[in-house]
Design an enzyme around this catalytic site. Structure first.
Site, PDB file in Angstrom:
ATOM      1  N   HIS A  14     -28.139  -4.619  50.794  1.00  0.00           N
ATOM      2  CA  HIS A  14     -27.216  -5.094  51.614  1.00  0.00           C
ATOM      3  C   HIS A  14     -27.638  -5.412  53.063  1.00  0.00           C
ATOM      4  O   HIS A  14     -28.259  -4.968  53.746  1.00  0.00           O
ATOM      5  CB  HIS A  14     -26.151  -4.102  51.929  1.00  0.00           C
ATOM      6  N   ASP A  16     -25.918  -6.005  55.910  1.00  0.00           N
ATOM      7  CA  ASP A  16     -25.616  -5.547  56.919  1.00  0.00           C
ATOM      8  C   ASP A  16     -25.854  -3.961  57.056  1.00  0.00           C
ATOM      9  O   ASP A  16     -25.723  -3.435  58.222  1.00  0.00           O
ATOM     10  CB  ASP A  16     -24.133  -5.742  57.274  1.00  0.00           C
ATOM     11  N   GLY A 170     -17.882  -1.194  48.096  1.00  0.00           N
ATOM     12  CA  GLY A 170     -16.838  -0.246  49.294  1.00  0.00           C
ATOM     13  C   GLY A 170     -16.397   0.855  48.229  1.00  0.00           C
ATOM     14  O   GLY A 170     -17.100   1.175  47.140  1.00  0.00           O
ATOM     15  N   HIS A 197     -20.398  -2.778  41.574  1.00  0.00           N
ATOM     16  CA  HIS A 197     -20.708  -1.252  42.162  1.00  0.00           C
ATOM     17  C   HIS A 197     -19.792  -0.531  41.214  1.00  0.00           C
ATOM     18  O   HIS A 197     -18.696  -0.722  41.322  1.00  0.00           O
ATOM     19  CB  HIS A 197     -20.269  -1.131  43.650  1.00  0.00           C
ATOM     20  N   GLU A 200     -21.194   4.982  40.911  1.00  0.00           N
ATOM     21  CA  GLU A 200     -21.845   5.409  42.128  1.00  0.00           C
ATOM     22  C   GLU A 200     -21.246   6.782  42.387  1.00  0.00           C
ATOM     23  O   GLU A 200     -22.181   7.568  43.029  1.00  0.00           O
ATOM     24  CB  GLU A 200     -21.705   4.381  43.324  1.00  0.00           C
ATOM     25  N   ASP A 278     -30.756  -0.285  48.564  1.00  0.00           N
ATOM     26  CA  ASP A 278     -29.286  -0.520  49.003  1.00  0.00           C
ATOM     27  C   ASP A 278     -29.271  -0.736  50.289  1.00  0.00           C
ATOM     28  O   ASP A 278     -28.718  -1.811  50.698  1.00  0.00           O
ATOM     29  CB  ASP A 278     -28.451   0.956  48.724  1.00  0.00           C
TER      30      ASP A 278
END
EC number: 3.5.4.4
Length: 332
Positions: A14, A16, A170, A197, A200, A278
């Site tokens: 990711h 950010d 998310g 995703h 998880e 990740d």
């Protein structure tokens, strides 16, 4: 094995969550964002997860500051370039960077400008370093279904020009998949590859649904397929690659330690796995360190490494021409 020097493929990273601390400090000052302190260690505390993290939701709170910092095209371009630069220094040959375009519209940028800025940073880095990259556009599950349509509508214009896939990310609830069936069908028809995703947190059935209902070719994490036999068998039979991020799973309390992580068990049972970070900053890890931890824990040898690498190349969403070049990097 000299893990630093071996070629690597990162498929789950990711943007950010991989922001350099020193860059965050510079951008916060530049943007006039008030922090309690601009000292390195204090800002690092805002970006890196603590040992007290108790859940995925707690983990996701570390994205608050990056969201504020990445609202201008030059800032997005910079962090994309720096992520590529950091990855190249540990011999990552190909990386798929994911981010959610709709999180970067607060200061007037359009989705088009947001996506263009990140692609520009990736392409600029490719000119300087021996690394290639593409983008995965993430949509957030706590946003509306309509927002996914918005991302598809704009993102499809960049298919083959830096964007390769779409993702749902998310917080994960049991049974989240079904409402996205039609919109993901449109995404596939528009040229997007699909990674989701799922699994998880403790819901292996989400993985099964993501594959069967959304057409997921890869699964982000997939940690909990062990608690759903049908999901486990489906992943294995279809050759779906699990983008596995052990340190992140430990941080979010999916597992307590590397010894409990199923990545090696899955690998030995011929489930295709990719090892990724990740979030390099949030989890305070790079890909070499992740491989070192897995190597120390499970004593993986070069044949294991080579199999994971080649599986990762095959699972990537890059061109067939680039795949052939990437395969040559590991033939020793």
């Amino acid at each position: 094995m000299n893990l630093l020097n071996l070629p690597k493929i990162e498929l789950h990273c990711h943007l950010d969550g991989s922001l350099r601390v020193e860059t965050a400090i510079e951008l916060a000052k530049k943007e006039g964002i008030k922090l309690h302190s601009y000292e390195y260690d204090k800002v690092k505390e805002l970006l890196v997860i603590s040992k007290e993290c108790n859940s995925l939701e707690d983990y996701l709170n570390r994205f608050a500051l990056p969201a504020k910092l990445l609202q201008r095209p030059e800032n997005l371009e910079r962090v994309a370039f720096e992520l590529m630069e950091d990855a190249s220094k540990e011999n990552v040959k190909y990386i798929e960077i994911r981010f959610a375009p709709l999180l970067h519209l607060e200061k007037g940028m359009t989705q088009k400008e947001v996506i263009e800025s990140v692609i520009k940073g990736i392409r600029k880095a490719e000119e300087f370093y021996d690394i290639k990259g593409n983008l995965i556009l993430s949509c957030l599950r706590h946003h509306s279904i309509d927002s996914v349509y918005e991302v598809i509508e704009e993102g499809k214009n960049f298919i083959g020009k830096g964007v390769v896939a779409i993702d749902l990310a998310g917080g994960e609830l049991e049974g989240f998949v079904k409402p996205y069936k039609e919109v993901m069908k449109l995404a596939r028809e528009s040229g997007f590859r699909v990674t989701i995703h799922a699994g998880e947190t403790g819901y292996g059935k989400n993985v099964r649904d993501a594959i069967e209902l959304l057409g997921a070719e890869r699964i982000g994490h997939g940690l909990f397929i062990f608690n759903d036999e049908e999901a486990y068998n489906l992943v294995k039979e279809k050759g779906v690659t699990l983008e596995m991020c052990p340190k992140s799973n430990i941080d979010t309390k999916g597992v307590n330690k590397y010894e409990e992580h199923p990545i090696y068990k899955y690998h030995k049972d011929n489930i295709r796995v990719n090892l990724s970070t990740d979030n390099r900053t949030v989890s305070n890890i790079n890909l070499t360190e992740e491989f070192e931890n897995v190597h120390k824990t499970f004593n993986i040898d070069f044949e294991d490494y080579k199999k994971i690498y080649l599986n990762s190349v095959e699972a990537s969403f890059c061109s067939e021409e680039l795949k052939e070049k990437l395969k040559l990097s590991i033939i020793i």
